[in-house]
Design an enzyme around this catalytic site. Structure first.
Site, short mmCIF file in Angstrom:
data_model
loop_
_atom_site.label_atom_id
_atom_site.label_comp_id
_atom_site.label_asym_id
_atom_site.label_seq_id
_atom_site.Cartn_x
_atom_site.Cartn_y
_atom_site.Cartn_z
N HIS A 193 -7.66 8.08 -4.18
CA HIS A 193 -8.37 6.82 -4.38
C HIS A 193 -9.48 6.91 -5.42
O HIS A 193 -10.01 5.89 -5.84
CB HIS A 193 -8.95 6.32 -3.05
CG HIS A 193 -7.89 5.95 -2.05
ND1 HIS A 193 -7.58 6.75 -0.98
CD2 HIS A 193 -7.05 4.89 -1.98
CE1 HIS A 193 -6.61 6.17 -0.27
NE2 HIS A 193 -6.27 5.06 -0.86
N TYR A 229 -13.05 18.35 36.09
CA TYR A 229 -12.08 19.15 35.32
C TYR A 229 -11.28 20.10 36.22
O TYR A 229 -11.19 21.29 35.98
CB TYR A 229 -12.79 19.90 34.18
CG TYR A 229 -13.43 18.98 33.18
CD1 TYR A 229 -12.68 17.98 32.56
CD2 TYR A 229 -14.78 19.08 32.86
CE1 TYR A 229 -13.26 17.11 31.64
CE2 TYR A 229 -15.36 18.21 31.95
CZ TYR A 229 -14.60 17.24 31.34
OH TYR A 229 -15.18 16.38 30.44
N HIS A 270 0.84 -1.21 0.00
CA HIS A 270 0.00 0.00 0.00
C HIS A 270 0.88 1.26 0.00
O HIS A 270 1.68 1.44 0.93
CB HIS A 270 -0.91 -0.01 1.23
CG HIS A 270 -1.87 1.14 1.28
ND1 HIS A 270 -1.96 1.96 2.38
CD2 HIS A 270 -2.76 1.61 0.37
CE1 HIS A 270 -2.88 2.89 2.14
NE2 HIS A 270 -3.37 2.70 0.94
N ARG A 291 -16.06 14.42 22.13
CA ARG A 291 -16.25 14.28 23.58
C ARG A 291 -17.67 14.69 23.90
O ARG A 291 -18.00 15.87 23.95
CB ARG A 291 -15.24 15.17 24.34
CG ARG A 291 -15.48 15.23 25.86
CD ARG A 291 -15.18 13.90 26.52
NE ARG A 291 -15.31 13.92 27.96
CZ ARG A 291 -16.31 13.31 28.63
NH1 ARG A 291 -17.28 12.69 27.98
NH2 ARG A 291 -16.34 13.32 29.95
N CYS A 306 -9.06 17.82 25.01
CA CYS A 306 -9.79 17.39 26.21
C CYS A 306 -8.85 17.38 27.40
O CYS A 306 -7.66 17.06 27.27
CB CYS A 306 -10.34 15.98 25.96
SG CYS A 306 -11.23 15.29 27.36
#
Length: 467
Positions: free
Chosen positions: A65, A323, A40, A139, A186
């Protein structure tokens, strides 16, 4: 024409590795591409991402492709057809609050299905500066809301200003469109490395809970000034955001940022309705989301329904009791969330995207690739790379243009070429340095915390060099 056997998608899905043969589908045709994997042009690791499934979602990412000779080459590997009764997968049973979630790209590495949380595979993460929308990390805390853009209204309110109710066309026409290229990360990116030190509570993110897009929308500053809020306010003030995603009890996702950041012309905070030149995808906040550059992703609230100026931070669980960072000595019996500030700007970060851990690489010249980023608009000024666990170092080449100082909202992609000898065992390490000369800590244990956030130690990847 030869008659081919019929297979179900489940049968195709059992062929995902060279040991079990590598099968893929295109249209209704089934192909065994095991013998092509090493040939490939894009590398074996890329083609294996599609193993056991459809090629189309991956081919869509790479225009090469679509050339006719590619399909002709593929046909040489045909082994079967999909069964005609093979219906597309049905939506989950009714009554499931997640049944209306959108379809996702099969290349994403899924950390949880309900709610949906997934990251792009590391092999594709640093392939391009802007992350394709369908590969941008997702998220979600709650089910994805179904929003009718025609009836959508954004409420803006708070003491010292007049209340606004803005439709999507009003948000687009009343305020100049502003574009910002910004990386979102995140708080839990690279949490998996923390859980190797001691267990932590949270999704096991690898290095991919970070992505970059060109966002378009109205400046939050312009909307607030239009509503009559002043540029300077005495005392402590915050801007709180609420999403249309809500839990079973009706409590929405919420977060807040300091008022000074919300109105600063240099902070580039957006009420975004575009992502990489397209309308926001549903997973990323359609029709409107907040984008707070340089700040933890948790404050960039999606599916935005309300903006409220307030003397207090958002009362939301995710602002008050999540958090936040703590000392390694704090456990679930002793943690007091009131003692720590909510994460806003994130620390300096970098990771190696190529080669992957455990890879066997050829002798000769090795190319090491990765990303680096720092919070608060601080530019990455250097990335150091070691091939021997940190004993000796080389400086990586940073790609792209240098951003304006203090507004370096987007990551840099970096690369290093180095000679490697057959039979060697390498421990590749990277560390980034930002414009304030902040540098990543060398190990995870001293920054371990019970939620596994702020994981930014040196990233380490062990590989062997083939004889």
């Amino acid at each position: 024409a030869p008659r081919y056997p019929r297979y179900t998608r489940e049968e195709v899905g059992r062929h995902r590795s060279p040991q079990d043969r590598v099968w893929v589908t295109h249209g209704t045709e089934v192909f065994d591409v095991t013998d092509f994997v090493e040939l490939h042009p894009g590398g074996a690791d890329k083609i294996l991402l599609a193993a056991g499934g459809a090629l189309e979602p991956f081919w869509a990412l790479y225009a090469v492709h679509s050339q006719p000779h590619v399909l002709e080459l593929l046909r040489e590997y045909k082994v079967g057809e999909l069964s005609p009764e093979e219906a597309p997968p049905t939506a989950a049973a009714t009554g499931d609050p997640f049944a209306g979630d959108p379809l996702r790209h099969p290349g994403l590495c899924v950390n949880s299905q309900k709610p949906f949380n997934a990251e792009p595979p590391a092999e594709l993460l640093a392939e391009r500066f802007l992350t394709p929308n369908e590969l941008f990390f997702t998220r979600n805390h709650l089910p994805v809301p179904a929003v009718d853009p025609g009836s959508y209204r954004l409420r803006v309110e708070g003491p010292g200003g007049r209340a606004l109710s803005l439709s999507l066309p009003e948000l687009r026409s009343r305020f100049p469109k502003h574009e910002v290229t910004a990386t979102l990360q995140c708080a839990g990116n690279r949490r998996a490395e923390m859980s190797q030190v001691r267990p932590v509570k949270g999704l096991p993110w690898d290095i991919g809970a970070i992505s970059t897009a060109r966002w378009g929308g109205a400046r939050l500053r312009d909307v607030l000034l239009h509503a009559g809020f002043e540029e300077e306010r005495e005392g402590e003030w915050h801007v709180c955001f609420e999403g249309l995603d809500a839990d079973a009890g009706g409590a929405p996702y919420g977060a807040s940022i300091p008022y000074s950041r919300a109105v600063s012309p240099a902070a580039d905070v957006l009420l975004a309705y575009e992502m990489n030149g397209e309308e926001l995808p549903r997973d990323h906040g359609f029709p409107v989301r907040v984008v707070v550059p340089g700040v933890v992703g948790a404050r960039s609230v999606k599916w935005l329904r309300r903006v409220a100026v307030s003397p207090a931070e958002s009362p939301s669980h995710w602002q008050q009791n999540d958090y936040k960072g703590f000392s390694p000595c704090v456990d679930w019996d002793t943690v007091d969330y009131k003692t720590a500030p909510a994460i806003q700007e994130l620390p300096v970060q970098s990771a190696i995207t190529h080669p992957r851990p455990g890879a066997a690489v050829p002798a000769g010249e090795l190319t090491v690739k990765g990303y680096a980023w720092s919070g608060g608009g601080r530019p990455v000024v250097r990335v150091d790379v070691s091939l021997d666990g940190g004993r000796t170092w080389r400086v990586a080449r940073l790609a792209g243009e240098r951003p304006p100082p203090e507004r370096a909202w987007a990551w840099v992609l970096w690369e290093l070429q180095a000679p490697v000898a057959a039979g060697a065992e390498l421990e590749i390490v990277c560390k980034a340095v930002d414009g304030s000369y902040n540098v990543q800590p060398d190990s995870v244990a001293p920054i371990w915390n019970l939620r596994g956030v702020l994981s930014n130690a040196w990233h380490r990847v062990r590989v062997s060099v083939r004889d």
